[in-house]
Design an enzyme around this catalytic site. Structure first.
Site, short mmCIF file in Angstrom:
data_model
loop_
_atom_site.label_atom_id
_atom_site.label_comp_id
_atom_site.label_asym_id
_atom_site.label_seq_id
_atom_site.Cartn_x
_atom_site.Cartn_y
_atom_site.Cartn_z
CB VAL A 9 -3.96 -2.47 3.41
CG1 VAL A 9 -5.12 -3.42 3.67
CG2 VAL A 9 -2.64 -3.15 3.65
CB SER A 10 -3.30 2.85 2.29
OG SER A 10 -4.37 2.88 1.39
CB THR A 11 -0.36 2.33 6.12
OG1 THR A 11 -1.44 1.84 6.92
CG2 THR A 11 -0.70 3.71 5.57
#
Length: 186
Positions: A9-11
């Site tokens: 996931v990105s964050t």
């Protein structure tokens, strides 16, 4: 032959659980996960570990192609690296594998679509920010790093690398925060 799952996931405020559950259900013996942007391969240490670990006949499994990368060239390079090791790449949604020639074509097209989608997202975000600024309601993005903690750790004698580990960010972010706090430009 091992099935190795990779989730991303990105964050840090996003959840990996759905991806992890799907990879477990697919029978992945090993699953590596990380919370880092897919815009490039920089800082994706778990992906690098997976690539180092792959052996002939192994299969790298991701839930969606954009979990592997958002840039077509990166995705194709990753697939190429896997193939050079004699390994395969399988995407679960939609179900596509590099075991056959048609899979290569589909993954190339999906990679191009993921890259185009990323550009559209950034463009819409930029337009939305500009409109919010014009309306006087833009407050900036959500701060994910405790800037006060960064400066206090520095004041306690911690170095940028140690601060980055303790706070959970990159060393460059530490440098930016400290420069901003000290009124300097990078």
């Amino acid at each position: 032959m091992a099935r190795i799952g990779y989730a991303r996931v990105s964050t840090t405020d996003q959840d990996l659980e759905t991806q992890l559950a799907k990879l477990k259900a697919e029978g992945c013996e090993v699953i590596r996960s990380e919370k880092v942007s897919g815009g490039s391969r920089d800082g994706r240490t778990e992906l690098a570990t997976v690539l180092d670990f792959l052996r002939p006949g192994d299969e790298l499994v991701v839930t969606r192609l954009d979990r592997l990368g958002r840039d077509t060239r990166d995705v194709l390079n990753l697939i190429y690296e896997c193939e050079q090791k004699g390994a395969f790449v399988t995407v679960l949604d939609p179900h596509v594998s590099t075991r056959g020639e048609m899979g290569h074509i589909v993954l190339t097209v999906l990679g191009m679509v993921a890259q185009m989608e990323r550009r559209f997202i950034k463009e819409r975000q930029r337009d939305g920010i500009e409109q919010a600024k014009r309306d006087g309601v833009y407050k900036g993005g959500k701060q994910r790093i405790d800037r006060g903690k960064v400066t206090s750790l520095r004041d306690e004698g911690q170095g940028p690398s140690q601060i980055a580990k303790l706070v959970g960010c990159s060393r460059m972010q530490v440098y930016r925060i400290l420069a901003e706090h000290d009124g300097q430009r990078l």
